[in-house]
Design a protein around this motif. Structure first.
Motif, PDB file in Angstrom:
ATOM      1  N   LYS A  85       0.829  -1.201   0.000  1.00 15.24           N
ATOM      2  CA  LYS A  85       0.000   0.000   0.000  1.00 15.24           C
ATOM      3  C   LYS A  85       0.870   1.260   0.000  1.00 15.24           C
ATOM      4  O   LYS A  85       0.564   2.230  -0.694  1.00 15.24           O
ATOM      5  N   ILE A  86       1.951   1.254   0.756  1.00 12.40           N
ATOM      6  CA  ILE A  86       2.857   2.408   0.782  1.00 12.40           C
ATOM      7  C   ILE A  86       3.443   2.648  -0.608  1.00 12.40           C
ATOM      8  O   ILE A  86       3.460   3.781  -1.103  1.00 12.40           O
ATOM      9  N   LYS A  87       3.904   1.582  -1.254  1.00  9.16           N
ATOM     10  CA  LYS A  87       4.485   1.719  -2.596  1.00  9.16           C
ATOM     11  C   LYS A  87       3.433   2.188  -3.599  1.00  9.16           C
ATOM     12  O   LYS A  87       3.723   3.027  -4.466  1.00  9.16           O
ATOM     13  N   GLU A  88       2.210   1.673  -3.481  1.00  6.91           N
ATOM     14  CA  GLU A  88       1.137   2.075  -4.391  1.00  6.91           C
ATOM     15  C   GLU A  88       0.826   3.565  -4.239  1.00  6.91           C
ATOM     16  O   GLU A  88       0.707   4.287  -5.224  1.00  6.91           O
ATOM     17  N   ILE A  89       0.734   4.027  -3.016  1.00  8.90           N
ATOM     18  CA  ILE A  89       0.436   5.446  -2.770  1.00  8.90           C
ATOM     19  C   ILE A  89       1.587   6.317  -3.248  1.00  8.90           C
ATOM     20  O   ILE A  89       1.365   7.395  -3.826  1.00  8.90           O
ATOM     21  N   MET A  90       2.825   5.871  -3.050  1.00  8.08           N
ATOM     22  CA  MET A  90       3.976   6.648  -3.522  1.00  8.08           C
ATOM     23  C   MET A  90       3.980   6.740  -5.049  1.00  8.08           C
ATOM     24  O   MET A  90       4.267   7.799  -5.608  1.00  8.08           O
ATOM     25  N   ARG A  91       3.638   5.635  -5.745  1.00 13.05           N
ATOM     26  CA  ARG A  91       3.567   5.662  -7.211  1.00 13.05           C
ATOM     27  C   ARG A  91       2.477   6.609  -7.688  1.00 13.05           C
ATOM     28  O   ARG A  91       2.671   7.385  -8.618  1.00 13.05           O
ATOM     29  N   GLU A  92       1.307   6.564  -7.030  1.00 13.09           N
ATOM     30  CA  GLU A  92       0.212   7.459  -7.404  1.00 13.09           C
ATOM     31  C   GLU A  92       0.612   8.917  -7.199  1.00 13.09           C
ATOM     32  O   GLU A  92       0.331   9.770  -8.043  1.00 13.09           O
ATOM     33  N   ASP A  93       1.251   9.203  -6.090  1.00 15.98           N
ATOM     34  CA  ASP A  93       1.677  10.562  -5.796  1.00 15.98           C
ATOM     35  C   ASP A  93       2.719  11.036  -6.808  1.00 15.98           C
ATOM     36  O   ASP A  93       2.668  12.179  -7.267  1.00 15.98           O
TER      37      ASP A  93
END
Length: 100
Positions: A85-93
């Motif tokens: 989830k952290i990696k997904e949010i960082m990619r989206e950001d």
């Protein structure tokens, strides 16, 4: 950058050890207090009504949830899920900031 990674790993390991210490302290307290309550219960009524089991049950539920958190036994929101989830949010950001 390498020093930052070492320090980060050290802090996470220290946090985990602190959590383990608290869990084992809680577990030892549980065993001692419930044993003492069982002795009091036995001395008072020779097991005609085992009221100490209510305390053991309530505190035991807390111990189980504490163990789930400490040993990452949660199948839904475990450490792997958190990392993904952290990696997904960082990619989206990163994607959003790229187009602004």
């Amino acid at each position: 950058m390498e020093d930052f990674n070492k320090e980060n790993k050290y802090l996470r390991a220290k946090e985990r050890v602190d959590g383990l210490k608290k869990f084992y302290g809680n577990l030892v307290s549980y065993v001692l207090v419930i044993s003492f309550l069982a002795l009091i219960n036995y001395w008072n009524n020779q097991w005609s009504y085992m009221w100490f089991l209510w305390a053991a049950f309530g505190w035991g539920i807390g111990i189980i949830f504490h163990a789930i958190g400490i040993f990452n036994l949660n199948p839904f929101f475990g450490k792997d899920w958190e990392e993904r989830k952290i990696k997904e949010i960082m990619r989206e950001d990163e994607h959003k900031n790229r187009w602004e």
